[in-house]
Design an enzyme around this catalytic site. Structure first.
Site, PDB file in Angstrom:
ATOM      1  N   ASP A   1      66.062   8.467  35.793  1.00 30.09           N
ATOM      2  CA  ASP A   1      67.186   8.116  36.673  1.00 30.09           C
ATOM      3  C   ASP A   1      66.977   8.710  38.069  1.00 30.09           C
ATOM      4  O   ASP A   1      67.223   8.045  39.084  1.00 30.09           O
ATOM      5  CB  ASP A   1      68.497   8.643  36.089  1.00 30.09           C
ATOM      6  CG  ASP A   1      68.812   8.007  34.747  1.00 30.09           C
ATOM      7  OD1 ASP A   1      68.400   6.859  34.535  1.00 30.09           O
ATOM      8  OD2 ASP A   1      69.459   8.669  33.927  1.00 30.09           O
TER       9      ASP A   1
ATOM     10  N   GLY B   1      51.546 -15.922  41.553  1.00 32.51           N
ATOM     11  CA  GLY B   1      52.828 -15.490  41.024  1.00 32.51           C
ATOM     12  C   GLY B   1      52.621 -14.312  40.102  1.00 32.51           C
ATOM     13  O   GLY B   1      51.494 -13.878  39.861  1.00 32.51           O
TER      14      GLY B   1
ATOM     15  N   GLY C   1      52.792 -18.515  33.994  1.00 31.14           N
ATOM     16  CA  GLY C   1      52.342 -19.847  33.576  1.00 31.14           C
ATOM     17  C   GLY C   1      51.327 -20.505  34.473  1.00 31.14           C
ATOM     18  O   GLY C   1      51.222 -21.735  34.495  1.00 31.14           O
TER      19      GLY C   1
ATOM     20  N   HIS D   1      75.572  11.228  28.148  1.00 40.47           N
ATOM     21  CA  HIS D   1      74.747  10.756  29.263  1.00 40.47           C
ATOM     22  C   HIS D   1      74.864   9.235  29.408  1.00 40.47           C
ATOM     23  O   HIS D   1      75.130   8.721  30.503  1.00 40.47           O
ATOM     24  CB  HIS D   1      73.288  11.163  29.020  1.00 40.47           C
ATOM     25  CG  HIS D   1      72.349  10.751  30.100  1.00 40.47           C
ATOM     26  ND1 HIS D   1      71.856  11.607  31.044  1.00 40.47           N
ATOM     27  CD2 HIS D   1      71.795   9.543  30.405  1.00 40.47           C
ATOM     28  CE1 HIS D   1      71.059  10.964  31.867  1.00 40.47           C
ATOM     29  NE2 HIS D   1      70.990   9.704  31.497  1.00 40.47           N
ATOM     30  N   GLU D   2      74.679   8.511  28.292  1.00 39.99           N
ATOM     31  CA  GLU D   2      74.763   7.049  28.352  1.00 39.99           C
ATOM     32  C   GLU D   2      76.193   6.589  28.623  1.00 39.99           C
ATOM     33  O   GLU D   2      76.410   5.580  29.299  1.00 39.99           O
ATOM     34  CB  GLU D   2      74.237   6.433  27.049  1.00 39.99           C
ATOM     35  CG  GLU D   2      72.793   6.779  26.722  1.00 39.99           C
ATOM     36  CD  GLU D   2      71.818   6.380  27.804  1.00 39.99           C
ATOM     37  OE1 GLU D   2      72.114   5.429  28.558  1.00 39.99           O
ATOM     38  OE2 GLU D   2      70.759   7.027  27.917  1.00 39.99           O
TER      39      GLU D   2
ATOM     40  N   PRO E   1      52.265 -11.878  36.743  1.00 44.21           N
ATOM     41  CA  PRO E   1      51.555 -12.127  35.471  1.00 44.21           C
ATOM     42  C   PRO E   1      52.486 -12.735  34.429  1.00 44.21           C
ATOM     43  O   PRO E   1      53.646 -12.351  34.306  1.00 44.21           O
ATOM     44  CB  PRO E   1      51.101 -10.718  35.048  1.00 44.21           C
ATOM     45  CG  PRO E   1      51.094  -9.909  36.298  1.00 44.21           C
ATOM     46  CD  PRO E   1      52.191 -10.470  37.162  1.00 44.21           C
ATOM     47  N   GLY E   2      51.952 -13.713  33.702  1.00 44.19           N
ATOM     48  CA  GLY E   2      52.728 -14.338  32.632  1.00 44.19           C
ATOM     49  C   GLY E   2      53.646 -15.442  33.065  1.00 44.19           C
ATOM     50  O   GLY E   2      54.457 -15.931  32.266  1.00 44.19           O
TER      51      GLY E   2
END
Length: 634
Positions: A491, A193, A198, A415-416, A195-196
């Site tokens: 983007d 799976g 479990g 822009h945002e 990374p991280g």
């Protein structure tokens, strides 16, 4: 302690040798060099007190009556003794016989030094505390049943994986239950799976539940610079496990030694393949009565050798995937168990705002929130710190110290605002959760969109709307400022990648049809730059480029129509961003209200079509060749 003593002994021996050489070569007093004529003059003048003749070296050393020590060389065969005796100079002769102990030391010293340096290097490679010839021994980290242990209660969000591993626990705890009905427990379990997620935690929980010894080792610890060390360590590891049976062997990052054999441009690595062959042989040699189970973890199951994955070795392969909504709630409950929280903290809201987070990401989120609460002098962690922890994990810490001019801040705000406005209007995009112009990480601003539920499939309309949302920022810059900046670089990269995947991987092009274009490489050592190679003609390559351009241009035109129609809302969002720097979802909804997808008028559609044709012509020159079209070079 032993390591310190051994290192101290080595350095003490080295210091003794240095002092010995220093005494041998630098302990002689300073002597004046005389030429032979001047020496004879001193002898005849009665100025010489005593001398010693070194007949082998043809050197005379002595002392003048005023205390000055001197050294003089004379020609071989010259009888200097007559002159000295004639003037009654006290004379002695040194036969220069080499002492036995010095001869032995001088001959053995180079070998002692070489041996010492070799021992030092081996100790460094093996951690400094091992014996010289023990580099073939395996040194796994052993966790016994007497030590603090993890159980399945400490694992959350991985219910399916835990259910699969329950059988392993029951077999180790009560093997007779399975053996009486002729059932064979899997010899090996492969956890794979992202990374991280479990995987290591699950393996330790199995050992803790079963109450058996747990041998943990990394795949990279098998192979060192010496040939045969990896295979030797594999044999030693399994021998240790069999003497401690029943037990569990856990090999983390098994792809370090379990990669596909014979792959790559130059074939496989002989030492790594030898280690893998020994691992395969040991797993085949397992007896059912040994009660030894090997669990391995990797995030690259696609590059493992097929011999590892066949039945009889890693019989069971368990996916340890990113947790769903319910799993994220359970993981957050585990990580906040011993942390003081305010009453307004709602873990379900946090779980909904963290889709795609792994267990490690959620642990980091809670830890970042705790650090922020301590920094602010609070005794409890509230929702504000946890929300900020989400932003820090996704985009990085805020960089409020970065000075940005009002002009650039206005560009960033528009822009945002373009991203947020287009995302709000389109029906197939994720809702906008937050919009900010405070720099985080490498970004000058960001618009955070989060799904309302976990999704595993993406439709064509969702991808096209996502492309439109990504281009909204660049389009807003062009409309408002009649110019563009470098702020849309990420983007544009994401837009181009998604459009290419739609055409080449997902078969979402109406013109090219449901085809996968670009053959995946099977060589696992060539790297991602050589992961695919064209399996189509130049005509198809040109058609692919045209389809990608068409998809992007349609998204561009759609974003432009939305922003031109909703220009007033765009300016309102930008003004509020300039004032507050951050807008939450509720504030954004008040500003935007209900939005509908903008359908173009015939005049706008015609203008967009002409602009698309102009862009295509200006960006690519095409020359005609008999029988086919291809891009012109240069």
């Amino acid at each position: 302690m032993k390591r310190v003593l051994k290192s101290a002994g080595f350095y003490f021996l080295l210091l003794i040798l240095i002092l010995f050489f220093a005494q041998s070569y630098f302990s002689r007093p300073a002597q004046e060099k005389l030429d032979f004529g001047k020496f004879v003059t001193f002898v005849e003048g009665g100025k010489v007190g005593s001398v010693t003749i070194y007949d082998k070296d043809n050197i005379i050393r002595g002392k003048l009556k005023d205390g000055t020590q001197f050294e003089v060389a004379y020609q071989e065969g010259y009888d200097i003794s007559e002159v000295l005796l004639e003037h009654k100079v006290k004379t002695s002769v040194d036969p220069q016989q080499e002492k036995l102990w010095w001869s032995v030391v001088a001959n053995l010293l180079p070998f002692v030094l070489i041996l010492g340096v070799w021992v030092f290097l081996v100790q460094q490679m093996q951690g400094g505390g091992s014996k010289v010839m023990s580099f073939g021994k395996s040194r796994p980290r052993k966790v016994t049943k007497d030590q603090p242990r993890l159980t399945f209660k400490d694992v959350a969000g991985l219910d399916e994986a835990v259910e699969e591993l329950e059988e392993i626990k029951e077999f180790l705890a009560n093997p007779g239950k399975f053996q009486t009905i002729g059932a064979k427990i899997p010899k090996g379990v492969l956890l794979y799976g992202p990374p991280g997620s479990g995987k290591t935690l699950l393996a330790r929980a199995v050992a803790g539940e079963a109450g058996v010894p747990f041998f943990s080792i990394s795949g990279s610890e098998f192979v060192e610079m010496f040939v045969g060390v990896g295979a030797s360590r594999v044999r030693d590891l399994f021998q240790q496990a069999k003497t401690s049976a029943p037990c569990i062997i856990f090999v983390d990052e098994i792809d370090a030694v379990g990669r596909h054999r014979g792959a790559g441009l130059g074939g496989g690595h002989d030492e790594r393949e030898q280690t893998l062959n020994q691992l395969l042989a040991e797993m085949d040699g397992f007896d059912v009565k040994d009660n030894v189970i090997i669990i391995a973890a990797t995030n690259r199951p696609d590059i493992l050798d097929p011999a590892l994955l066949r039945p009889g070795r890693f019989d069971r392969q368990i996916v340890v995937d990113r947790p769903d909504l319910r799993g994220r709630v359970g993981i957050l409950e585990v990580h906040v168990k011993n942390k003081p929280l305010t009453k307004d903290v709602d873990l379900e809201i946090l779980a909904r705002r963290t889709p795609g987070f792994t267990g490690a990401d959620l642990a980091n989120l809670v830890n970042e929130a705790a650090l922020l609460a301590a920094r602010h002098g609070k005794k409890q962690i509230d929702m504000e710190e946890l929300e900020e922890g989400i932003d820090r994990v996704i985009a990085g810490p805020e960089r409020k110290a970065r000075l940005i001019s009002d002009r650039e801040k206005g560009i960033i705000a528009h822009h945002e605002a373009g991203h947020a406005l287009v995302a709000h209007v389109l029906p197939n995009t994720n809702p906008v959760h937050k919009i900010s112009i405070i720099p985080r990480g490498r970004a000058l601003g960001y618009t955070l969109t989060l799904p309302t539920e976990d999704r595993y499939l993406v439709t064509k309309s969702e991808l096209t709307d996502e492309l439109t949302m990504l281009l909204g920022g660049r389009v807003a810059e062009e409309i408002i400022f009649h110019d563009v900046t470098t702020g849309a670089q990420d983007d544009l990269e994401r837009t181009t990648k998604i459009a290419r995947q739609m055409v080449c991987e997902y078969g979402m092009s109406d013109k090219l049809g449901p085809l996968t274009l670009g053959q995946k490489q099977k060589e696992v050592f060539l790297g991602r730059d050589f992961a695919a190679q064209p399996d189509y003609s130049q005509e198809i390559a040109y058609e692919i480029d045209k389809e990608i351009r068409r998809i992007v241009d349609e998204a561009w035109g759609k974003a432009k129509r939305i922003i031109e129609k909703e220009r007033g809302k765009l300016d309102e969002i930008a003004r509020n961003l300039m004032k507050k720097e951050t807008l939450e979802r509720e504030e954004l909804e008040k500003l935007l209200g209900a939005g509908d997808v903008v359908e173009p008028t015939p005049e706008v559609a015609e203008r967009t079509k002409k602009e698309t044709v102009r862009r295509e012509r200006s960006s690519r020159k095409v020359e005609k060749i008999p029988g086919k079209l291809r891009p012109a070079e240069g």
